[in-house]
Design an enzyme around this catalytic site. Structure first.
Site, short mmCIF file in Angstrom:
data_model
loop_
_atom_site.label_atom_id
_atom_site.label_comp_id
_atom_site.label_asym_id
_atom_site.label_seq_id
_atom_site.Cartn_x
_atom_site.Cartn_y
_atom_site.Cartn_z
N GLY A 1 0.62 -0.88 0.01
CA GLY A 1 0.05 -0.13 0.33
C GLY A 1 0.32 1.25 0.05
O GLY A 1 1.75 0.98 -0.46
N SER A 2 0.32 2.18 0.39
CA SER A 2 1.05 3.59 0.68
C SER A 2 1.96 4.47 1.20
O SER A 2 2.58 3.69 1.69
CB SER A 2 -0.31 4.28 1.16
N CYS A 3 2.64 4.73 0.48
CA CYS A 3 3.55 5.73 0.17
C CYS A 3 3.93 6.05 2.20
O CYS A 3 4.57 6.30 2.48
CB CYS A 3 4.34 6.59 -0.37
N SER A 4 2.32 6.28 2.82
CA SER A 4 2.23 6.71 4.17
C SER A 4 2.80 5.70 5.07
O SER A 4 2.93 6.31 6.43
CB SER A 4 0.85 6.93 4.03
#
Length: 142
Positions: A63-66
């Site tokens: 998933g997200s780079c966050s």
């Protein structure tokens, strides 16, 4: 039983803890509570497990780079896994570990191992990670 595996340290370091193992990649963003160290993704097989202080053994992140920021928060709160072992290079987890090392002078070691070696680590094995990537696994006799 003692088993020695040789991995590649992506972010070197030393750690020891009980293995927390899943065959499903984990997204730290939305899947990990950085204040507590709990895996909160209700669709993940490790949902409800506390990863803080454990050796997290997953194939990769998802998933997200966050997710890098969430892992960095967990490092700051000292609720991150003791070490992370993956079978695929993961830039999101890697960035979180590198930032933790740079900004907080601490980070869980991130070790890359072959899929065959990854599959040899079982839930609750006692796992030690050395800075050179050597992983020692102790399993109680069954």
């Amino acid at each position: 039983m003692e088993l020695t595996l040789r991995g590649t340290p992506i972010v070197p370091g030393e750690a020891r803890g009980l293995a927390l193992v899943a065959e499903t990649p984990l997204s730290f963003w939305g899947g990990y509570n950085p204040e507590t160290g709990e895996i909160i993704d209700q669709r993940h097989p490790l949902a409800g497990e506390m990863a803080a202080g454990r050796v997290l053994v997953i194939p990769a992140g998802r998933g997200s780079c966050s997710g890098s920021g969430v892992l960095l928060e967990a490092i700051a709160y000292q609720t991150a896994p003791a070490a992370i072992i993956t079978s695929r290079i993961d830039p999101i987890i890697g960035l979180g570990c590198v930032l933790g090392d740079e900004l907080h002078q601490q980070s869980p070691p991130l070790i890359l191992v072959s899929e065959q070696d990854w599959a040899q680590i079982a839930m609750d094995d006692d796992v030690s990670v050395a800075a050179d990537g050597v992983i020692t696994v102790w399993r109680a006799a069954s």
